[in-house]
Enzyme design. Structure first.
Site, mmCIF file in Angstrom:
data_model
loop_
_atom_site.group_PDB
_atom_site.id
_atom_site.type_symbol
_atom_site.label_atom_id
_atom_site.label_comp_id
_atom_site.label_asym_id
_atom_site.label_seq_id
_atom_site.Cartn_x
_atom_site.Cartn_y
_atom_site.Cartn_z
ATOM 1 N N ASP A 45 0.818 -1.220 0.000
ATOM 2 C CA ASP A 45 0.000 0.000 0.000
ATOM 3 C C ASP A 45 0.847 1.264 0.000
ATOM 4 O OD1 ASP A 45 0.794 -0.868 2.563
ATOM 5 O OD2 ASP A 45 -0.740 0.346 3.545
ATOM 6 N N GLU A 79 -0.595 -2.031 5.284
ATOM 7 C CA GLU A 79 0.348 -1.968 6.406
ATOM 8 C C GLU A 79 0.291 -0.614 7.087
ATOM 9 O OE1 GLU A 79 3.699 -0.961 8.735
ATOM 10 O OE2 GLU A 79 3.398 -0.064 6.752
#
Length: 394
Positions: A81, A139
Site C-alpha cells: 500500500d 500496512e
C-alpha cells in the site's frame, strides 16, 4: 534438497524489478483500496508459472512455491500500500494519482518480492518444503492487513517468516540487522478535559480547561523522564491540542491527542494507567472531569535470534562484513509483528540513503524516493537466505 548455491541476478531480471517498481510508484493506492495494485501483482505472478496463487483477502495476494518433497515452510512478506501524500518529485514515473504516493518504499518491497519469486521458481525441482510469498495490503493503517491475512489462514503450517524494509537513514546497499526488539508499538490516546467556560476577564468564575490541559501536557512528559527506566525506549508525544474559538472566551472543553511508542511489552501495558493517573490527579485538583481513550496499535517487532543470525551471516557471505551493520532499534511501527506472534521471524533493513541521487529524504516525505541499485541486493539476500532457512534447523 537445494545444495549451496551462488545466486546470480541477470540484467534482464534487474530490468524487470525496476520496471515493476516504477509502475507501482506511478500507480499508488492507499490501504484497503489496492485493487489495481493487487491485480498487477496477480498478473505478474501468473506469468511466471509454477506457483499456486490465491486471494485470501480482497487485495492481499499469496503465492505458494511447493517443492517436490515435504519439508519446512518459509514465508516472505512484502507490503503493497501507499500513503495519502501528494508527491513533489519530478520523475518520469511520479505518481499519477492525486494525493497518493509511495512515500515509504512499499513499491520497492513488492518489486523485490516479485523478483524473488521469479528467481526461486528456478529451484522448484530441488526444493523440499514450501516457500510462501505474502503480498500484504494495508500496512499503513490499523488494524493492518497482516492480522486479516492471519485470520484468513495464510500462516498455517509456516515455520518461520522474513521481511524487509527499504530504509533511507541507512547508507544505500547496506543491510541493517537488529537482534531482539527492533521496531516500536505505535499506540495512541485521546483525552477530553471538561471544565466550565466563561469570560476571559473573569477566569475565577470558570474551570479553565486550557490551563488544566496545559498542566496535563507538561506533566505527561514526566512519565518518560521520571517514571520509566531511562534505558527503556519510550516516547510520549502530544500531537493535538484543540480548544476554544474566540480570543475573549475561555472554552469549556479541550481535546488532546497523543502518540506513545515503546519496545518493551511489559512497559507498554503500564503506560495507559500512568497517563490516566496524571490526568485524574490534575483534573480532580481543579474540579474538572475528563474522558480518556487509549488505543493499542501494532505490537513491537521482535526478531528471533536464530533467524536473525541466519540473515546476518547470509548478508555477510554475499556482500561482505563491511556492508552489514548492526543497528539500534527504531520506534516506527510495523505490522510485520503480527506474523512474529505466530511464528519466529526476522525483519531487517536495506539501505537506500544516497544524497547524490536524492534518496536521503525521510520516509513519508513528499520527496521520498529509493535508490534502485539496492533492489537486486534485496532479491539476492531473500533468495539465498530462504534456501538456507529451508535446509537449516532454525
Amino acid at each position: 534438497m537445494v545444495a549451496s548455491v551462488e545466486v546470480k541476478i541477470d540484467n534482464s531480471l534487474v530490468d524487470d524489478i525496476i520496471k515493476w517498481r516504477r509502475y507501482l510508484h506511478q500507480n499508488p493506492e492507499i490501504s484497503y483500496l489496492e485493487t489495481k495494485t493487487s491485480q498487477f501483482i496477480y498478473d505478474i505472478l501468473s506469468s511466471f508459472g509454477g506457483l499456486e496463487i490465491t486471494r485470501p483477502t480482497p487485495t492481499g495476494i499469496v503465492a505458494r512455491l511447493i517443492g517436490t518433497k515435504p519439508g519446512k515452510i518459509v514465508a516472505i512478506r512484502a507490503d503493497i500500500d501507499a500513503l495519502p501524500i501528494q508527491e513533489l518529485n519530478d520523475l518520469a514515473y511520479a505518481s499519477e494519482n492525486e494525493g497518493v504516493m509511495h512515500a515509504c518504499g512499499h513499491d520497492g518491497h513488492t518489486a523485490m518480492l516479485l523478483g524473488t519469486a521469479k528467481l526461486l521458481i528456478e529451484y522448484k525441482d530441488q526444493i523440499e518444503g514450501e516457500i510462501r510469498f505474502i503480498f500484504q495490503h494495508a500496512e499503513e493503517m490499523t488494524p493492518g492487513g497482516a492480522s486479516e491475512l492471519i485470520k484468513a489462514g495464510v500462516m498455517e503450517g509456516v515455520d518461520c517468516i522474513i521481511g524487509t524494509h527499504l530504509w533511507s537513514p541507512l547508507e544505500s546497499g547496506k543491510i541493517g540487522i537488529c537482534y531482539g526488539p527492533m521496531m516500536g508499538s505505535p499506540d495512541s490516546f485521546f483525552l477530553t478535559i471538561n471544565g466550565s467556560g466563561g469570560h476571559a476577564a473573569l477566569p475565577h468564575q470558570t474551570i479553565d480547561s486550557i490551563a488544566i490541559g496545559a498542566q496535563v501536557v507538561t506533566n505527561l512528559q514526566h512519565i518518560v523522564s521520571r517514571k520509566i527506566d531511562p534505558l527503556e525506549n519510550v516516547v510520549l508525544s502530544i500531537t493535538q491540542f484543540q480548544g476554544g474559538s474566540e480570543w475573549h472566551v475561555i472554552p469549556g472543553t479541550v481535546d488532546i491527542a497523543g502518540n506513545v511508542r515503546s519496545l518493551n511489552p511489559s512497559i507498554r501495558e503500564k503506560i495507559p494507567g500512568m497517563i490516566e493517573k496524571v490526568v485524574k490527579g490534575i483534573t480532580s485538583a481543579h474540579d474538572a472531569s475528563y474522558e480518556f481513550e487509549y488505543s493499542y496499535g501494532f505490537n513491537p517487532v521482535i526478531n528471533n535470534d536464530l533467524i536473525t543470525q541466519e540473515i546476518e551471516s547470509t548478508a555477510q557471505e554475499i556482500f561482505g562484513s563491511a556492508q552489514v551493520e548492526r543497528i539500534k532499534p527504531v520506534l516506527a511501527g510495523e505490522d510485520f509483528s503480527a506474523y512474529q506472534k505466530i511464528v519466529p521471524g526476522c525483519f531487517f533493513f536495506i539501505g537506500i540513503g544516497n544524497e547524490k541521487r536524492g534518496t536521503h529524504y525521510p520516509h513519508h516525505h513528499p520527496r521520498f524516493n529509493i535508490d534502485e541499485d539496492a533492489l537486486p541486493k534485496g532479491v539476492e539476500l531473500f533468495v539465498k537466505a530462504t534456501l538456507k532457512l529451508l535446509q537449516n534447523n532454525v
